[in-house]
Design a protein around this motif. Structure first.
Motif, mmCIF file in Angstrom:
data_model
loop_
_atom_site.group_PDB
_atom_site.id
_atom_site.type_symbol
_atom_site.label_atom_id
_atom_site.label_comp_id
_atom_site.label_asym_id
_atom_site.label_seq_id
_atom_site.Cartn_x
_atom_site.Cartn_y
_atom_site.Cartn_z
ATOM 1 N N ALA A 150 -7.711 -18.390 3.058
ATOM 2 C CA ALA A 150 -6.315 -18.071 3.289
ATOM 3 C C ALA A 150 -5.440 -17.153 2.263
ATOM 4 N N SER A 151 -5.766 -17.352 1.119
ATOM 5 C CA SER A 151 -5.148 -16.726 -0.286
ATOM 6 C C SER A 151 -5.693 -15.218 -0.018
ATOM 7 N N LEU A 152 -6.936 -15.008 0.403
ATOM 8 C CA LEU A 152 -7.474 -13.631 0.426
ATOM 9 C C LEU A 152 -6.715 -12.910 1.607
ATOM 10 N N ASP A 153 -6.766 -13.708 2.683
ATOM 11 C CA ASP A 153 -5.900 -12.978 3.898
ATOM 12 C C ASP A 153 -4.492 -12.752 3.449
ATOM 13 N N LEU A 154 -3.881 -13.498 2.885
ATOM 14 C CA LEU A 154 -2.377 -13.232 2.469
ATOM 15 C C LEU A 154 -2.208 -11.969 1.544
ATOM 16 N N GLY A 164 -7.240 -4.699 -5.881
ATOM 17 C CA GLY A 164 -6.028 -5.370 -6.334
ATOM 18 C C GLY A 164 -6.025 -6.889 -5.961
ATOM 19 N N ILE A 165 -7.014 -7.186 -4.963
ATOM 20 C CA ILE A 165 -7.488 -8.821 -5.007
ATOM 21 C C ILE A 165 -8.158 -9.198 -6.047
ATOM 22 N N LEU A 166 -9.075 -8.365 -6.668
ATOM 23 C CA LEU A 166 -9.954 -8.699 -7.877
ATOM 24 C C LEU A 166 -8.873 -8.994 -9.191
ATOM 25 N N TRP A 167 -7.930 -8.054 -9.273
ATOM 26 C CA TRP A 167 -7.307 -8.208 -10.344
ATOM 27 C C TRP A 167 -6.254 -9.535 -10.173
ATOM 28 N N ARG A 168 -5.614 -9.316 -9.075
ATOM 29 C CA ARG A 168 -4.131 -10.412 -8.919
ATOM 30 C C ARG A 168 -4.789 -11.780 -8.425
#
Length: 250
Positions: A150-154, A164-168
């Motif tokens: 859910a966090s990845l999809d958000l 961006g997903i990797l860093w944040r």
């Protein structure tokens, strides 16, 4: 607050060391244990002081090799984990190979490292990096996979790409697992360097242990073990301090 935290951390360790010292000293005196089986702690301390110049130089060399190998292995392992997260095909291709290599005891690769890199620092750094990289890879990979879907999809819904997903998200969530990998890697690095020095080196704590054993100089053997244990404890304490800075929310 920080002062109280330091006291609560150091005090139990100090008490445990003192208890071990008095128990050891008392047992060797009470049961008249021969020195070649188990020397008295006071004799070991005296031997360490008498050879402080040799042991200090050896400790410096050993821990320089261990730290360089640790840093190199940690970077390689973390980079490999990030690459496998960004390119899942790499994980399916390379992870079984890494597991197969790690299933062989690290000491089995020491002769190859000595042949390829010689008896100097290069072989010790290489074997330490090899030992650390796999521990870091597995822990970092596990941590980078922990974010909930859910966090990845958000984040994707806000337009975040893989980097961006990797860093944040992935890296902050993975920090506890990465620090665990660092702790395991530091221990593996020190052990493999000392073992490698015992098998072939110009200097270092491992070589002091090897030479003292061949000369049946048990006091110097225990003194070298004592000094290396103290150095490892200091390094581990520094790593714990770094852990509290990096993963302050735990």
């Amino acid at each position: 607050m920080a002062h109280r935290l330091m006291i609560s951390t150091v005090a139990p360790v100090t008490l445990a060391v003192l208890a071990l010292f008095f128990l050891w000293q008392g047992a060797t005196w009470l049961f008249d244990v021969p020195a070649y089986i188990l020397p008295k702690p006071l004799d070991i301390f005296a031997g360490a002081l008498a050879r402080k110049a040799l042991l200090g130089k050896a400790l410096y060399i050993t821990f320089a090799e261990a730290l360089l190998g640790f840093l190199l292995g940690a970077l390689v392992g973390l980079a490999a984990a990030v690459a496998m997260i960004l390119l899942p095909l790499l994980e399916r291709m390379l992870l079984p190979l890494f597991v197969a290599l790690n299933s062989v005891p690290t000491v089995a690769f020491v002769p190859l490292a000595l042949i390829w890199f010689g008896l100097g620092m290069g072989s010790k750094i290489a074997i330490a990096a090899f030992a650390v990289s796999f521990a870091m890879l597995l822990n970092a990979l596990d941590g980078l996979k922990r974010p909930e879907p859910a966090s990845l999809d958000l984040l994707r819904s806000f337009g975040a790409g893989p980097f961006g997903i990797l860093w944040r998200l992935r890296l902050p969530v993975a920090m506890p697992a990465i620090v665990t990998g660092l702790r395991i890697g530091l221990a593996r690095s020190t052990i493999t360097v000392i073992v490698t020095e015992m098998l072939g080196a110009y200097s270092g704590i491992g070589q002091v242990i090897y030479q003292s054993t061949s000369q049946i100089n048990y006091i110097d053997v225990w003194a070298a073990v004592l000094v290396s244990s103290f150095g490892s404890l200091v390094l581990y304490g520094l790593l714990v301090a770094i852990d509290r800075k990096l993963v302050w929310w735990r």
